[in-house]
Motif scaffolding. Structure first.
Motif, PDB file in Angstrom:
ATOM      1  N   GLN A  30      14.098  44.678  66.124  1.00 42.14           N
ATOM      2  CA  GLN A  30      12.718  44.209  66.218  1.00 42.14           C
ATOM      3  C   GLN A  30      12.139  44.107  64.815  1.00 42.14           C
ATOM      4  OE1 GLN A  30      10.042  46.783  68.393  1.00 42.14           O
ATOM      5  NE2 GLN A  30       8.685  45.084  68.867  1.00 42.14           N
ATOM      6  N   CYS A  31      11.550  42.950  64.522  1.00 48.52           N
ATOM      7  CA  CYS A  31      10.984  42.727  63.187  1.00 48.52           C
ATOM      8  C   CYS A  31       9.866  43.742  62.918  1.00 48.52           C
ATOM      9  CB  CYS A  31      10.453  41.307  63.084  1.00 48.52           C
ATOM     10  SG  CYS A  31       9.598  40.998  61.530  1.00 48.52           S
ATOM     11  N   PRO A  32       9.970  44.504  61.819  1.00 44.17           N
ATOM     12  CA  PRO A  32       8.932  45.499  61.537  1.00 44.17           C
ATOM     13  C   PRO A  32       7.632  44.874  61.032  1.00 44.17           C
ATOM     14  CG  PRO A  32      10.568  45.497  59.790  1.00 44.17           C
ATOM     15  CD  PRO A  32      11.050  44.520  60.823  1.00 44.17           C
ATOM     16  N   TYR A  33       7.683  43.580  60.716  1.00 39.76           N
ATOM     17  CA  TYR A  33       6.484  42.935  60.177  1.00 39.76           C
ATOM     18  C   TYR A  33       5.660  42.234  61.256  1.00 39.76           C
ATOM     19  CZ  TYR A  33       9.164  43.908  56.016  1.00 39.76           C
ATOM     20  OH  TYR A  33       9.903  44.556  55.062  1.00 39.76           O
ATOM     21  N   CYS A  34       6.337  41.607  62.228  1.00 37.19           N
ATOM     22  CA  CYS A  34       5.565  40.884  63.252  1.00 37.19           C
ATOM     23  C   CYS A  34       5.943  41.328  64.669  1.00 37.19           C
ATOM     24  CB  CYS A  34       5.753  39.373  63.099  1.00 37.19           C
ATOM     25  SG  CYS A  34       7.346  38.770  63.701  1.00 37.19           S
ATOM     26  N   ASN A  35       6.852  42.307  64.773  1.00 42.77           N
ATOM     27  CA  ASN A  35       7.254  42.893  66.058  1.00 42.77           C
ATOM     28  C   ASN A  35       8.059  41.962  66.958  1.00 42.77           C
ATOM     29  OD1 ASN A  35       6.128  45.439  65.596  1.00 42.77           O
ATOM     30  ND2 ASN A  35       4.107  44.678  66.161  1.00 42.77           N
ATOM     31  N   HIS A  49      17.447  38.693  60.286  1.00 39.30           N
ATOM     32  CA  HIS A  49      16.468  37.665  59.939  1.00 39.30           C
ATOM     33  C   HIS A  49      15.527  37.484  61.113  1.00 39.30           C
ATOM     34  CE1 HIS A  49      14.903  34.000  58.101  1.00 39.30           C
ATOM     35  NE2 HIS A  49      14.876  33.517  59.326  1.00 39.30           N
ATOM     36  N   CYS A  50      14.220  37.474  60.829  1.00 41.53           N
ATOM     37  CA  CYS A  50      13.244  37.257  61.893  1.00 41.53           C
ATOM     38  C   CYS A  50      12.993  35.766  62.037  1.00 41.53           C
ATOM     39  CB  CYS A  50      11.940  37.987  61.581  1.00 41.53           C
ATOM     40  SG  CYS A  50      10.673  37.611  62.808  1.00 41.53           S
ATOM     41  N   ASN A  51      13.233  35.239  63.230  1.00 40.12           N
ATOM     42  CA  ASN A  51      13.068  33.808  63.464  1.00 40.12           C
ATOM     43  C   ASN A  51      11.606  33.430  63.680  1.00 40.12           C
ATOM     44  OD1 ASN A  51      15.866  33.537  63.339  1.00 40.12           O
ATOM     45  ND2 ASN A  51      16.056  34.077  65.505  1.00 40.12           N
ATOM     46  N   ARG A  52      10.754  34.414  63.779  1.00 44.50           N
ATOM     47  CA  ARG A  52       9.340  34.117  63.982  1.00 44.50           C
ATOM     48  C   ARG A  52       8.588  34.080  62.649  1.00 44.50           C
ATOM     49  NH1 ARG A  52       5.051  37.807  66.625  1.00 44.50           N
ATOM     50  NH2 ARG A  52       3.267  36.417  66.744  1.00 44.50           N
ATOM     51  N   CYS A  53       8.681  35.158  61.866  1.00 42.95           N
ATOM     52  CA  CYS A  53       7.922  35.171  60.603  1.00 42.95           C
ATOM     53  C   CYS A  53       8.817  34.860  59.412  1.00 42.95           C
ATOM     54  CB  CYS A  53       7.172  36.481  60.417  1.00 42.95           C
ATOM     55  SG  CYS A  53       8.205  37.914  60.063  1.00 42.95           S
ATOM     56  N   ASN A  54      10.089  34.569  59.686  1.00 37.60           N
ATOM     57  CA  ASN A  54      10.980  34.054  58.650  1.00 37.60           C
ATOM     58  C   ASN A  54      11.200  35.022  57.484  1.00 37.60           C
ATOM     59  OD1 ASN A  54      12.668  31.905  58.280  1.00 37.60           O
ATOM     60  ND2 ASN A  54      11.285  30.830  56.891  1.00 37.60           N
ATOM     61  N   THR A  55      11.217  36.312  57.776  1.00 42.00           N
ATOM     62  CA  THR A  55      11.572  37.283  56.741  1.00 42.00           C
ATOM     63  C   THR A  55      12.873  37.946  57.151  1.00 42.00           C
ATOM     64  OG1 THR A  55      10.204  38.893  57.893  1.00 42.00           O
ATOM     65  CG2 THR A  55       9.263  37.902  55.916  1.00 42.00           C
ATOM     66  N   SER A  56      13.491  38.633  56.228  1.00 43.57           N
ATOM     67  CA  SER A  56      14.657  39.425  56.610  1.00 43.57           C
ATOM     68  C   SER A  56      14.325  40.893  56.377  1.00 43.57           C
ATOM     69  CB  SER A  56      15.894  38.992  55.838  1.00 43.57           C
ATOM     70  OG  SER A  56      15.920  39.587  54.568  1.00 43.57           O
TER      71      SER A  56
HETATM   72 ZN   LIG Z   1       8.908  38.864  61.973  1.00 44.16          ZN
END
Ligand SMILES: [Zn+2]
Length: 167
Positions: A30-35, A49-56
């Motif tokens: 789970q992305c720690p930045y946008c969940n 890699h987060c496909n929603r907020c585009n960070t890794s």
């Molecule tokens: Zn994210």
């Protein structure tokens, strides 16, 4: 666990990462930045890699292991040594045991002890709500509430601000 068990259970960095991922995410990163849970694994770097907020991100984001240059195995060993010590283990001793400098050992033990005493060290996750308000009475008639002539509302008021967040 003792030191031998740590060595057996976590022989490589990968074993440590997998364990942390299991404990933190139970198998679904789970992305720690946008969940978001829409992520793609980057196995070579042990990142996602987060496909929603585009960070890794790595599983260590927001933990005491974040941005460490040391092997996670050394951190795991440090945890065991500190938790199992009957008395406080010195930075010099910890450094010898982990084959790191005294200064590094000191910083590690500081972070570990801090985490052990901190109750709110985890990032909030899932649906997080937050809001703020200002507490205090209205100005009495004919009296100015703040120093200048107008009644200040929200930010800038002399009322007490209260901020709440909820997971
Ligand atoms: Zn994210």
């Amino acid at each position: 666990m003792n030191i031998i068990q740590i060595y057996k259970r976590f022989p490589t960095e990968k074993d440590c990462v997998e364990y942390l991922e299991h404990v933190r995410w139970n198998g679904i990163p789970q992305c720690p930045y946008c969940n978001s849970r829409r992520t793609t694994s980057l196995p070579k770097e042990s990142r996602h890699h987060c496909n929603r907020c585009n960070t890794s991100f790595a599983v260590t984001v927001g933990t005491i292991f974040h941005n460490t240059k040391l092997d996670l195995q050394k951190w795991f060993l440090a945890l065991v040594l500190i938790l199992n010590a009957k008395q406080d283990i010195s930075a010099r001793q910890l450094g010898r045991d982990l084959e790191v400098t005294k200064d590094t050992a000191w910083r590690m033990s500081l972070k570990i002890r801090d985490a052990l005493t901190q109750k709110q060290s985890e990032l909030l996750s899932g649906v997080v709500e937050m809001d703020e308000t200002y507490i205090g009475g209205k100005p009495r008639k004919g009296k100015k509430y703040d120093d200048d002539d107008k009644l200040i509302r929200g930010r800038g008021t002399k009322k007490v601000s209260v901020f709440g967040r909820r997971e």
